[in-house]
Design a protein around this motif. Structure first.
Motif, PDB file in Angstrom:
ATOM      1  N   GLU A   1       0.849  -1.193   0.000  1.00 41.67           N
ATOM      2  CA  GLU A   1       0.000   0.000   0.000  1.00 41.67           C
ATOM      3  C   GLU A   1       0.881   1.239   0.000  1.00 41.67           C
ATOM      4  O   GLU A   1       1.954   1.244   0.595  1.00 41.67           O
ATOM      5  CB  GLU A   1      -0.895   0.022   1.239  1.00 41.67           C
ATOM      6  CG  GLU A   1      -1.881   1.178   1.271  1.00 41.67           C
ATOM      7  CD  GLU A   1      -2.777   1.186   2.498  1.00 41.67           C
ATOM      8  OE1 GLU A   1      -3.824   1.836   2.419  1.00 41.67           O
ATOM      9  OE2 GLU A   1      -2.434   0.545   3.522  1.00 41.67           O
TER      10      GLU A   1
ATOM     11  N   SER B   1      -3.684   7.318  -3.181  1.00 39.56           N
ATOM     12  CA  SER B   1      -3.583   6.122  -2.359  1.00 39.56           C
ATOM     13  C   SER B   1      -3.966   4.905  -3.175  1.00 39.56           C
ATOM     14  O   SER B   1      -4.869   4.975  -4.013  1.00 39.56           O
ATOM     15  CB  SER B   1      -4.507   6.243  -1.148  1.00 39.56           C
ATOM     16  OG  SER B   1      -4.485   5.061  -0.378  1.00 39.56           O
ATOM     17  N   SER B   2      -3.275   3.806  -2.921  1.00 41.89           N
ATOM     18  CA  SER B   2      -3.629   2.559  -3.582  1.00 41.89           C
ATOM     19  C   SER B   2      -3.037   1.378  -2.823  1.00 41.89           C
ATOM     20  O   SER B   2      -1.945   1.472  -2.276  1.00 41.89           O
ATOM     21  CB  SER B   2      -3.093   2.539  -5.021  1.00 41.89           C
ATOM     22  OG  SER B   2      -3.485   1.351  -5.683  1.00 41.89           O
ATOM     23  N   LYS B   3      -3.766   0.289  -2.830  1.00 49.22           N
ATOM     24  CA  LYS B   3      -3.214  -1.002  -2.422  1.00 49.22           C
ATOM     25  C   LYS B   3      -2.379  -1.481  -3.613  1.00 49.22           C
ATOM     26  O   LYS B   3      -2.598  -1.073  -4.755  1.00 49.22           O
ATOM     27  CB  LYS B   3      -4.323  -2.012  -2.127  1.00 49.22           C
ATOM     28  CG  LYS B   3      -5.310  -1.588  -1.053  1.00 49.22           C
ATOM     29  CD  LYS B   3      -4.722  -1.730   0.315  1.00 49.22           C
ATOM     30  CE  LYS B   3      -5.773  -1.582   1.402  1.00 49.22           C
ATOM     31  NZ  LYS B   3      -6.096  -0.210   1.747  1.00 49.22           N
TER      32      LYS B   3
ATOM     33  N   ILE C   1      -6.027  -7.030  -1.345  1.00 46.46           N
ATOM     34  CA  ILE C   1      -4.655  -6.766  -1.774  1.00 46.46           C
ATOM     35  C   ILE C   1      -4.294  -7.572  -3.021  1.00 46.46           C
ATOM     36  O   ILE C   1      -3.724  -7.038  -3.969  1.00 46.46           O
ATOM     37  CB  ILE C   1      -3.649  -7.021  -0.627  1.00 46.46           C
ATOM     38  CG1 ILE C   1      -3.884  -5.988   0.482  1.00 46.46           C
ATOM     39  CG2 ILE C   1      -2.214  -6.959  -1.129  1.00 46.46           C
ATOM     40  CD1 ILE C   1      -2.977  -6.097   1.665  1.00 46.46           C
TER      41      ILE C   1
ATOM     42  N   SER D   1      -5.469  -6.105  -6.208  1.00 45.68           N
ATOM     43  CA  SER D   1      -5.016  -4.734  -6.452  1.00 45.68           C
ATOM     44  C   SER D   1      -4.117  -4.661  -7.678  1.00 45.68           C
ATOM     45  O   SER D   1      -3.582  -5.670  -8.133  1.00 45.68           O
ATOM     46  CB  SER D   1      -4.248  -4.210  -5.233  1.00 45.68           C
ATOM     47  OG  SER D   1      -5.106  -4.132  -4.127  1.00 45.68           O
TER      48      SER D   1
ATOM     49  N   ASN E   1      -2.789   2.769   7.901  1.00 45.03           N
ATOM     50  CA  ASN E   1      -3.422   3.000   6.609  1.00 45.03           C
ATOM     51  C   ASN E   1      -2.501   4.023   5.956  1.00 45.03           C
ATOM     52  O   ASN E   1      -2.269   5.094   6.526  1.00 45.03           O
ATOM     53  CB  ASN E   1      -4.837   3.556   6.786  1.00 45.03           C
ATOM     54  CG  ASN E   1      -5.423   4.053   5.484  1.00 45.03           C
ATOM     55  OD1 ASN E   1      -5.022   5.097   4.977  1.00 45.03           O
ATOM     56  ND2 ASN E   1      -6.363   3.305   4.935  1.00 45.03           N
TER      57      ASN E   1
END
Length: 183
Positions: A30, A47-49, A72, A75, A166
């Motif tokens: 992440e 933001s990204s996984k 995940i 992703s 996070n």
């Protein structure tokens, strides 16, 4: 065209938890990026996984990050995520003074993956890097060198907001500390 370097990118990455502590065993799962101005106003975020390149994902990672394995594993790849990140922050790249992370692990791991996979990213290859944890410890006499991000934000920032670990929330919380150091 000449741009004033007046923006900062606060970056946080979360990793697959492995039994091995070597850098090449780390997998970025992440990323969160928050670009702020000199008044700490958020200008842009991303933001990204990230799907692990090895395909392996520990159960401990899912528990630690409070995410499902499917979230995940389904992703985008690190290559896709970095391309999307670069597109999202492209208008701000010429104005970035530096990018920072809390401790240098993000820096070390992202550079390992840049070399290993040939990842092209201006943020991590052209923009200067600052270890926010070390820099804050050097500039604020009452800060202990290895103060964790949450403790630093609670003691010196705006108070913790969001979920710990996070990536985007951690990057936003780090941004609340930027005024405590000068680079």
């Amino acid at each position: 065209m000449c741009f004033k370097k007046d923006l900062i990118a606060c970056v946080d990455m979360e990793f697959n938890i492995a039994n091995n502590t070597k850098v090449d065993s780390k997998e970025i799962v992440e990323i969160g990026v928050v670009i702020i101005d000199s008044a700490r106003n958020e200008i842009c975020s991303f933001s990204s996984k990230i799907r692990p390149t090895s395909g392996r994902l520990s159960d401990n990672t899912c528990k630690f990050l409070s995410v499902s394995r499917a979230e995940i594993v389904s992703s985008p790849s690190i290559q896709e995520v970095f391309k999307n990140m670069e597109q999202a922050i492209a208008p701000y790249l010429p104005r970035l003074k530096y990018w920072c992370s809390w401790g240098d692990l993000d820096y070390v791991v992202v550079n390992h993956f840049r070399r290993k996979l040939g990842l092209q990213t201006k943020l991590f290859s052209v923009v200067d890097y600052v270890d926010a944890q070390e820099t804050m410890a050097m500039n604020v006499p009452s800060v202990r060198n290895k103060l964790g991000l949450m403790d630093a934000v609670e003691d010196y920032g705006d108070g913790w907001a969001g979920s710990h670990h996070n990536a985007l929330d951690d990057a936003r919380n780090m941004a609340s500390l930027v005024g405590f150091w000068r680079v």
